[in-house]
Scaffold this active site. Structure first.
Site, PDB file in Angstrom:
ATOM      1  N   GLY A  57      38.780  33.249  31.417  1.00  0.00           N
ATOM      2  CA  GLY A  57      39.329  32.351  32.428  1.00  0.00           C
ATOM      3  C   GLY A  57      40.379  31.454  31.821  1.00  0.00           C
ATOM      4  O   GLY A  57      40.477  31.319  30.595  1.00  0.00           O
ATOM      5  N   CYS A  84      35.360  35.850  25.962  1.00  0.00           N
ATOM      6  CA  CYS A  84      36.333  34.768  25.834  1.00  0.00           C
ATOM      7  C   CYS A  84      35.775  33.477  26.456  1.00  0.00           C
ATOM      8  O   CYS A  84      34.838  32.910  25.929  1.00  0.00           O
ATOM      9  CB  CYS A  84      37.673  35.174  26.440  1.00  0.00           C
ATOM     10  N   TYR A  85      36.312  33.023  27.584  1.00  0.00           N
ATOM     11  CA  TYR A  85      35.793  31.809  28.209  1.00  0.00           C
ATOM     12  C   TYR A  85      34.307  31.954  28.503  1.00  0.00           C
ATOM     13  O   TYR A  85      33.526  31.005  28.342  1.00  0.00           O
ATOM     14  CB  TYR A  85      36.557  31.501  29.506  1.00  0.00           C
ATOM     15  N   HIS A 172      38.965  39.781  23.702  1.00  0.00           N
ATOM     16  CA  HIS A 172      38.973  40.522  24.970  1.00  0.00           C
ATOM     17  C   HIS A 172      38.624  41.980  24.699  1.00  0.00           C
ATOM     18  O   HIS A 172      39.488  42.797  24.358  1.00  0.00           O
ATOM     19  CB  HIS A 172      40.331  40.389  25.656  1.00  0.00           C
ATOM     20  N   GLU A 174      37.927  44.130  26.819  1.00  0.00           N
ATOM     21  CA  GLU A 174      38.366  44.992  27.914  1.00  0.00           C
ATOM     22  C   GLU A 174      39.782  45.530  27.751  1.00  0.00           C
ATOM     23  O   GLU A 174      40.175  46.456  28.465  1.00  0.00           O
ATOM     24  CB  GLU A 174      38.259  44.246  29.252  1.00  0.00           C
ATOM     25  N   GLY A 228      50.403  58.671  51.615  1.00  0.00           N
ATOM     26  CA  GLY A 228      50.172  58.331  50.229  1.00  0.00           C
ATOM     27  C   GLY A 228      48.806  58.801  49.756  1.00  0.00           C
ATOM     28  O   GLY A 228      47.999  59.321  50.533  1.00  0.00           O
ATOM     29  N   ASP A 230      46.133  57.091  48.719  1.00  0.00           N
ATOM     30  CA  ASP A 230      44.953  56.348  49.148  1.00  0.00           C
ATOM     31  C   ASP A 230      44.519  56.719  50.562  1.00  0.00           C
ATOM     32  O   ASP A 230      43.345  57.023  50.813  1.00  0.00           O
ATOM     33  CB  ASP A 230      45.213  54.847  49.058  1.00  0.00           C
ATOM     34  N   LYS A 369      42.601  53.141  41.289  1.00  0.00           N
ATOM     35  CA  LYS A 369      43.416  54.321  41.596  1.00  0.00           C
ATOM     36  C   LYS A 369      42.941  55.575  40.874  1.00  0.00           C
ATOM     37  O   LYS A 369      42.925  56.664  41.467  1.00  0.00           O
ATOM     38  CB  LYS A 369      44.880  54.035  41.246  1.00  0.00           C
TER      39      LYS A 369
END
Length: 513
Positions: A57, A84-85, A172, A174, A228, A230, A369
């Site tokens: 954050g 992290c935070y 991080h 991720e 498209g 999606d 996606k």
């Protein structure tokens, strides 16, 4: 999509990267979902998660009003990982110490292993590269926890209390820049939480089918089919669930890519035999956008007109009450949540009218996606649909900067064809997340054939990304840029200048509007 018990909840402290954490968990084939930090321990326990991850954050734990969590969550018997935070918050809440050391760390950072056993970093070498972004640092881990990693600016770069199931990493995990970050996520999911890798394309489809059937029953359904990726996957998924109860509605806005309408009809009428209504509404959309230059207003006008047209079609189909949309998780995030700022209103989220009479069916709303593409392949959609580059719901209206006119739309459409042809010819279409042309709302002076010109600049935009939450500008070969520029100026009337956008996301967005 409603998650089954046993997944991992990601507690959001206002960082856009909370969505990236959720995606990394799913890459471990474990379901994840974002929840606000205001959720109480009792509310969390009702969800019956196997684990909880506290996101990073933008704030310091010492700032007045800094976000926190219900501290009884730590004693709920559910493993918790702070990133992290989130790690600093755990340390601050549980008897550790967080301080401003004057040694903030940003970017690639070397961490060293402490000589202790570790569940999350077992098998790591003595030194590893991670990605840091912090000013405060944990000087003392929570009571009962041991430090497992350290860095020059973070005395406690990671800590663990295996008995209580509490873990924290200052870096991080991720992001791809952390060498073994995905191993941290997987170790937490598998070893600490006991999760099994059951979140697969087959399980996603099975869950979605059962939920669509439960929501819709025997009612008639419309699908907002844009052509498209999606909306195509959403249509195929709902058709598999309810069959001919579904009617797809393709609204030809006049803002689509070249050949879009023909491809939609060929795929859904010829291949899938899905009932399809083709509404030609180019004039209505251009009229609604006349004189409008603000991008938010463009999106909202397009979203409102879409819904009004669907309502008209529904009255002709014995009053259908359900509307299928290909809304994805990034659409929801960028349109604003209780903990993340609105980046832009997606026409199918923040752009919908308040008095809309449909109940939405959004089977992809919790997917990224890459997950949508996997589902599309499993459902048998053709590769040219599944692997199409993302295209904004409002179409070329948000690639024409300023007022949208038929002349300017046709200009950017012709430019788009050239860009995509050259990208495919260079063999880069699968390497790029998106590549497209933007028409600026200004003119510039040029010279062609010894004559002065006063034409439009085209901006070429090409990015690489994994999930559209973050993106980097693509380093296209000089000769490719030269070919695209030459063709745009020579083949698109009114264009006399081409520029290349070298902005990453953040700070920019992928689309210009």
């Amino acid at each position: 999509m409603v998650p089954a018990p046993g997944g991992v909840l990601v507690v959001d402290f206002g960082a856009q990267y909370a969505q990236l954490i959720a995606r990394r968990v799913r890459e471990a084939h474990v379901y994840s979902e974002i929840v606000p930090h205001t959720m109480s321990a009792s509310e969390l326990s009702v969800r019956r998660p196997a684990g909880i991850i506290l996101s990073g954050g933008p704030q310091s734990v010492y700032v007045e009003g800094a976000p926190g969590i219900d501290r009884s969550i730590y004693d709920a018997g559910i493993p918790v990982l702070g990133i992290c935070y989130g790690a600093q918050l755990m340390a601050n809440d549980l008897g550790g110490r967080v301080a401003r050391t004057g040694k903030g760390e940003y970017g690639r950072t070397l961490v060293e292993r402490e000589q202790v056993s570790s569940l999350l970093t077992a098998g790591w070498p003595q030194s590893s590269n991670v990605w840091m972004s912090h000013a405060d640092a944990i000087e003392k881990p929570p009571s009962g926890a041991v430090a497992t990693l350290r860095s020059a600016g973070a005395p406690v770069a990671a800590f663990e209390d295996i008995d209580r199931g509490l873990y924290g990493v200052q870096f991080h995990a991720e992001v791809a820049h952390t060498d073994r970050g995905q191993e941290v996520i997987e170790s937490f999911c598998y070893k600490a939480c006991g999760c099994r890798p059951t979140w697969t394309r087959v399980s996603i489809i099975e869950d979605a089918l059962s939920q669509v059937k439960a929501q819709v029953g025997s009612s008639k359904v419309l699908c907002a089919l844009s052509g498209g990726v999606d909306s195509a996957v959403a249509a195929a998924l709902v058709f598999k669930a309810v069959g001919t109860q579904l009617t797809c509605v393709f609204v030809d806005t006049g803002l689509m890519r070249a050949g879009e309408a023909e491809q939609v009809e060929a795929t859904f009428q010829d291949q899938f035999s899905v009932p399809l209504v083709h509404v030609k509404a180019q004039d209505r959309f251009l009229a609604a956008l006349a004189g409008i230059t603000d991008p938010e207003e463009k999106r909202k006008r397009i979203g409102t007109l879409f819904i009004r047209i669907f309502e008209e079609v529904a009255r002709d189909l014995s009053d259908a009450h359900f509307l299928v949309q290909g809304t994805l998780y990034p659409d929801v995030v960028e349109s604003g949540t209780s903990d993340a700022a609105r980046i832009k209103s997606h026409h199918n989220v923040g752009g919908l009218p308040e008095d809309m009479r449909f109940e939405l069916v959004e089977p992809l709303r919790s997917l990224f996606k890459d997950e949508v593409r996997a589902v599309g392949e499993e459902l048998g959609l053709p590769a040219e649909i599944v692997w199409r580059q993302p295209f904004p719901g409002p179409g070329l209206a948000v690639r024409v900067i300023g007022e949208v006119t038929s002349e300017r739309v046709e200009c950017v459409r012709r430019a788009d064809v050239i860009v995509l042809e050259e990208i495919r010819r260079a063999g880069l279409d699968r390497d790029l997340w998106q590549a497209f042309a933007v028409l600026l709302g200004i003119r510039s002076v040029g010279v062609m054939g010894d004559e002065r010109t006063y034409g439009y600049p085209i901006v070429l935009r090409a990015v690489v990304s994994d999930d559209a939450m973050t993106a980097d500008w693509a380093r296209l070969p000089d000769e490719l840029l030269e070919r695209i520029s030459s063709r745009l100026i020579n083949e698109v009337p009114g264009v006399n200048r081409v520029v290349y956008d070298v902005t990453s996301k953040p700070p920019g967005t992928i689309e210009w509007e």
